[in-house]
Write a protein that holds these residues in place. Structure first.
Motif, PDB file in Angstrom:
ATOM      1  N   GLY A  17       0.692  -1.289  -0.030  1.00 22.66           N
ATOM      2  CA  GLY A  17       0.113  -0.046   0.001  1.00 22.66           C
ATOM      3  C   GLY A  17       0.949   1.184   0.136  1.00 22.66           C
ATOM      4  N   VAL A  18       1.903   1.255   0.705  1.00 23.86           N
ATOM      5  CA  VAL A  18       2.687   2.482   0.903  1.00 23.86           C
ATOM      6  C   VAL A  18       3.416   2.798  -0.572  1.00 23.86           C
ATOM      7  CG1 VAL A  18       4.827   3.345   1.723  1.00 23.86           C
ATOM      8  CG2 VAL A  18       3.369   2.309   3.248  1.00 23.86           C
TER       9      VAL A  18
ATOM     10  N   THR B  87       0.839   4.031  -2.785  1.00 22.11           N
ATOM     11  CA  THR B  87       0.550   5.314  -2.561  1.00 22.11           C
ATOM     12  C   THR B  87       1.768   6.319  -3.012  1.00 22.11           C
ATOM     13  OG1 THR B  87      -0.480   4.793  -0.825  1.00 22.11           O
ATOM     14  CG2 THR B  87      -0.019   6.863  -0.740  1.00 22.11           C
TER      15      THR B  87
ATOM     16  N   LEU C 267       1.400   6.474  -6.988  1.00 18.33           N
ATOM     17  CA  LEU C 267       0.106   7.346  -7.193  1.00 18.33           C
ATOM     18  C   LEU C 267       0.571   8.673  -6.971  1.00 18.33           C
ATOM     19  CD1 LEU C 267      -2.849   5.497  -6.138  1.00 18.33           C
ATOM     20  CD2 LEU C 267      -2.027   5.916  -8.313  1.00 18.33           C
ATOM     21  N   THR C 268       1.136   9.230  -6.032  1.00 18.55           N
ATOM     22  CA  THR C 268       1.730  10.389  -5.709  1.00 18.55           C
ATOM     23  C   THR C 268       2.612  10.897  -6.678  1.00 18.55           C
ATOM     24  OG1 THR C 268       1.458  10.012  -3.124  1.00 18.55           O
ATOM     25  CG2 THR C 268       2.730  11.973  -3.794  1.00 18.55           C
TER      26      THR C 268
END
Length: 56
Positions: free
Chosen positions: A22-23, A26, A29-30
């Protein structure tokens, strides 16, 4: 008793893997969002520069 001890370790490992995944997702995506914003800003700046050159 051994299987009971191995199950929590496996579940915590799975939870850790999901958290790390997930990190990473994320962060990706960032990075994509930041890249898109920078490209949009560059496009607006180039448009304004081209518009200024056309008017002059």
């Amino acid at each position: 008793m051994a299987p009971r001890h191995s199950l929590p370790s496996a579940s915590t490992g799975a939870v850790a893997a999901v958290l790390v995944g997930g990190v990473v997702l994320t962060a990706l995506l960032t990075a994509v969002a930041v890249t898109a914003v920078s490209v949009a800003v560059a496009a607006v700046v180039l448009r304004s520069l081209l518009a200024n050159q056309r008017h002059r």
